[in-house]
Design an enzyme around this catalytic site. Structure first.
Site, mmCIF file in Angstrom:
data_model
loop_
_atom_site.group_PDB
_atom_site.id
_atom_site.type_symbol
_atom_site.label_atom_id
_atom_site.label_comp_id
_atom_site.label_asym_id
_atom_site.label_seq_id
_atom_site.Cartn_x
_atom_site.Cartn_y
_atom_site.Cartn_z
ATOM 1 N N ASN A 151 3.349 -67.783 -21.373
ATOM 2 C CA ASN A 151 4.121 -66.940 -20.472
ATOM 3 C C ASN A 151 3.146 -66.508 -19.374
ATOM 4 O OD1 ASN A 151 5.614 -65.033 -19.196
ATOM 5 N ND2 ASN A 151 6.086 -63.822 -21.033
ATOM 6 N N ARG A 175 7.618 -70.104 -20.745
ATOM 7 C CA ARG A 175 8.699 -69.172 -20.421
ATOM 8 C C ARG A 175 8.790 -69.074 -18.895
ATOM 9 N NH1 ARG A 175 8.665 -62.897 -19.570
ATOM 10 N NH2 ARG A 175 10.875 -62.634 -19.255
ATOM 11 N N HIS A 219 16.360 -62.024 -19.749
ATOM 12 C CA HIS A 219 16.331 -61.803 -21.207
ATOM 13 C C HIS A 219 17.258 -62.750 -21.958
ATOM 14 C CE1 HIS A 219 14.939 -57.387 -20.436
ATOM 15 N NE2 HIS A 219 13.900 -58.173 -20.650
ATOM 16 N N HIS A 260 18.845 -55.255 -24.887
ATOM 17 C CA HIS A 260 17.420 -55.609 -24.996
ATOM 18 C C HIS A 260 16.647 -54.514 -24.266
ATOM 19 C CE1 HIS A 260 13.921 -58.479 -25.082
ATOM 20 N NE2 HIS A 260 13.517 -57.501 -24.283
ATOM 21 N N GLY A 271 13.173 -53.059 -23.619
ATOM 22 C CA GLY A 271 11.709 -53.079 -23.626
ATOM 23 C C GLY A 271 11.232 -52.351 -22.383
ATOM 24 N N GLY A 304 11.132 -53.776 -19.502
ATOM 25 C CA GLY A 304 12.332 -54.169 -18.774
ATOM 26 C C GLY A 304 13.485 -54.026 -19.753
ATOM 27 N N ARG A 322 11.295 -49.277 -13.416
ATOM 28 C CA ARG A 322 12.311 -49.746 -12.463
ATOM 29 C C ARG A 322 13.533 -48.843 -12.486
ATOM 30 N NH1 ARG A 322 12.498 -55.432 -15.127
ATOM 31 N NH2 ARG A 322 10.252 -55.709 -15.322
ATOM 32 N N ASP A 356 5.882 -45.507 -20.830
ATOM 33 C CA ASP A 356 5.883 -45.895 -22.240
ATOM 34 C C ASP A 356 6.796 -44.962 -23.030
ATOM 35 O OD1 ASP A 356 5.036 -45.941 -25.081
ATOM 36 O OD2 ASP A 356 3.550 -47.364 -24.328
ATOM 37 N N PHE A 357 7.789 -45.548 -23.671
ATOM 38 C CA PHE A 357 8.810 -44.726 -24.318
ATOM 39 C C PHE A 357 8.244 -43.802 -25.392
ATOM 40 C CE2 PHE A 357 12.923 -43.653 -26.051
ATOM 41 C CZ PHE A 357 13.685 -43.609 -24.907
ATOM 42 N N GLY A 398 14.572 -50.741 -28.560
ATOM 43 C CA GLY A 398 15.747 -50.997 -29.413
ATOM 44 C C GLY A 398 15.369 -51.201 -30.869
ATOM 45 N N GLU A 448 11.456 -64.286 -28.885
ATOM 46 C CA GLU A 448 11.632 -65.240 -27.781
ATOM 47 C C GLU A 448 10.718 -66.449 -27.940
ATOM 48 O OE1 GLU A 448 11.114 -61.604 -25.573
ATOM 49 O OE2 GLU A 448 12.385 -62.412 -23.994
HETATM 50 P P1 ADP Z 1 8.178 -55.825 -22.815
HETATM 51 O O1 ADP Z 1 9.407 -55.671 -21.970
HETATM 52 O O2 ADP Z 1 6.915 -55.572 -22.062
HETATM 53 O O3 ADP Z 1 8.166 -57.074 -23.674
HETATM 54 P P2 ADP Z 1 8.499 -54.432 -25.365
HETATM 55 O O4 ADP Z 1 9.745 -55.123 -25.831
HETATM 56 O O5 ADP Z 1 7.245 -54.682 -26.098
HETATM 57 O O6 ADP Z 1 8.250 -54.596 -23.812
HETATM 58 O O7 ADP Z 1 8.807 -52.857 -25.416
HETATM 59 C C1 ADP Z 1 7.902 -51.929 -24.937
HETATM 60 C C2 ADP Z 1 8.545 -50.550 -25.032
HETATM 61 O O8 ADP Z 1 8.854 -50.279 -26.406
HETATM 62 C C3 ADP Z 1 7.619 -49.441 -24.550
HETATM 63 O O9 ADP Z 1 8.346 -48.506 -23.769
HETATM 64 C C4 ADP Z 1 7.199 -48.808 -25.861
HETATM 65 O O10 ADP Z 1 6.883 -47.455 -25.706
HETATM 66 C C5 ADP Z 1 8.455 -48.963 -26.692
HETATM 67 N N1 ADP Z 1 8.167 -48.741 -28.096
HETATM 68 C C6 ADP Z 1 7.313 -49.413 -28.903
HETATM 69 N N2 ADP Z 1 7.247 -48.832 -30.138
HETATM 70 C C7 ADP Z 1 8.073 -47.753 -30.089
HETATM 71 C C8 ADP Z 1 8.446 -46.728 -31.016
HETATM 72 N N3 ADP Z 1 7.934 -46.693 -32.237
HETATM 73 N N4 ADP Z 1 9.329 -45.785 -30.613
HETATM 74 C C9 ADP Z 1 9.826 -45.808 -29.363
HETATM 75 N N5 ADP Z 1 9.526 -46.735 -28.445
HETATM 76 C C10 ADP Z 1 8.663 -47.689 -28.796
#
Ligand code: ADP
Length: 404
Positions: A10, A91, A180, A208, A210, A212, A241, A283-284, A333, A385
């Site tokens: 990727n 990808r 996605h 989905h 993440g 994004g 975004r 970062d969530f 998710g 993926e």
């Molecule tokens: P990408 O789109 O870069 O592939 P990911 O699917 O890895 O991203 O998702 C990253 C997001 O998931 C970040 O916002 C991260 O904070 C969140 N995340 C990862 N672990 C947890 C968790 N335990 N609780 C809440 N959010 C989480």
């Protein structure tokens, strides 16, 4: 018995994610990330058999140097893997209207990927660079392109058209494409197994979530609407975004506040979303920490994220009619019971009732249904993926294993 290994790449403009996947069972032999391309601190990290390693790459390294390192130092020297590879799977973010499924890369395909660069200027040129470097590093291996947009090419015109002058679509291909798709495809097939229903008879909504984030309506196994648009900027509130926006805001920022178009795009792509609202992070996990400490802006960011997602999900009742399941996937998710329960609370008009225990347990790769018996179904399915890319690549090339 020979494994069918695929090197999944990727390639971004300043980094490259890689994984060696067994196409038969999805097993990950190794994975890693090369980053800081074209900078003095170019470096690479990887994990294999539970061990993590990292090292610097020669200063100002980019795709070719990173790929040579992966092949020579990691795959050959460290892992001792020189056989069993059947393909390199790439990808590709944008396949425009031209690519509706995965393809073996030849000059013609590479040219097509480059032609889609106007639709994904941050991604497709980097993919092309990565493909060229991989062709040099693996002269004997077929290269396969797997497109994020391909799954959404089944959307009807009423869903993919913007209400702009028609010639902008006809002449410039300006329309909704969606992203996605590889993830959507994987989790839809997994959901079919869990629900014991044929994929082509399955209606699901896939969130989905993440960095994004997108949500997709999938009818009889095919995408019929999705929240991302011409680019991944559209739709949900994301890490940085903005998602949906009144386009007049762009004019306002330029004419009233003096921003350049580059400055506006920087705001919309990199300074908005959860980061822009919370002022804490994209970062969530950090937003949740802020919310638990009573930060008003972190709470607002979460509320907006959830509200917009729930509105999109509810609106997809229109194309689907009947919904077999809502699927949560992606880092948020798959790991945030809070987001899932709050979204489903907003959807009580449809009858969703969360099972608190099951919802709490569905984290860190655990999958399953998170609603109580008798409720419409919502479930968590960790996406994969890389496995889809490996499977598509292996399917397209000959079954004969090749030596690197
Ligand atoms: P990408 O789109 O870069 O592939 P990911 O699917 O890895 O991203 O998702 C990253 C997001 O998931 C970040 O916002 C991260 O904070 C969140 N995340 C990862 N672990 C947890 C968790 N335990 N609780 C809440 N959010 C989480």
């Amino acid at each position: 018995m020979n494994n069918k290994l695929v090197l999944v790449l990727n390639c971004g403009s300043s980094s490259l994610k890689f994984a060696v996947i067994n196409a038969d069972n999805g097993g990950e032999i190794m994975s890693g990330l090369a980053e800081c391309f074209n900078l003095p601190e170019a470096r690479i990290k990887w994990k294999m058999a539970g061990t993590k390693k990292s090292t610097s790459l020669p200063p100002y390294s980019a795709h070719s140097a990173a790929i040579s390192f992966i092949v020579e130092e990691i795959i050959k020297k460290e892992a001792g893997l020189t056989e069993q590879f059947v393909a390199v799977g790439h990808r590709i973010v944008h396949g425009g209207e031209r690519f509706t499924e995965s393809v073996i890369i030849d000059d013609h395909v590479l040219e097509g990927i480059e032609q889609c660069s106007s639709l994904a200027p941050l991604h497709n040129p980097a993919h092309a660079l990565g493909i060229r470097a991989a062709q040099v590093a693996f002269p004997a291996l077929p290269q396969v392109a797997v497109f994020d947009t391909a799954f959404h090419q089944t959307m009807p015109a009423k869903a993919f058209m913007y209400a702009l002058p028609y010639h902008l679509y006809k002449e410039y291909s300006i329309r909704r494409y969606g992203m996605h798709g590889t993830s959507n495809l994987f989790v839809t097939h997994e959901a079919a197994k869990i629900l014991n229903k044929p994929v082509d008879d399955l209606n699901v909504i896939c969130a989905h979530l993440g960095n994004g984030a997108s949500v997709t309506a999938i009818k009889k196994g095919q995408s019929v609407d999705t929240s991302m648009g011409l680019t991944p900027l559209d739709g949900l509130v994301m890490g940085t975004r903005c998602g949906d926006l009144d386009p007049s805001i762009i004019e306002y920022l330029i004419t009233r506040l003096g921003y350049s178009i580059e400055g506006v795009m920087e705001i919309l792509q990199k300074q908005s979303g959860l980061l822009g609202i919370s002022g804490i992070s994209s970062d969530f996990r950090e937003i949740i920490a802020g919310y638990e400490q009573g930060s008003k802006r972190a709470t607002l960011a979460i509320d907006m994220f959830i509200y917009r997602l729930a509105k999109y999900i509810a609106s997809y009742a229109v194309p689907l009619g009947h919904i077999d399941a809502i699927i949560f996937t992606g880092g948020i998710g798959e790991n945030s019971p809070l987001v899932r329960s709050k979204v489903l609370e907003l959807l009580t008009i449809f009858g969703y009732q969360v099972d608190g225990e099951k919802n709490k347990a569905a984290i860190l790769g655990n999958q399953g249904i998170i609603t109580i018996a008798g409720s419409p179904i919502a479930m968590v399915i960790p996406t994969n993926e890389e496995w889809v890319i490996a499977q598509d690549s292996a399917k397209l090339v000959s079954n004969q294993s090749l030596s690197l």
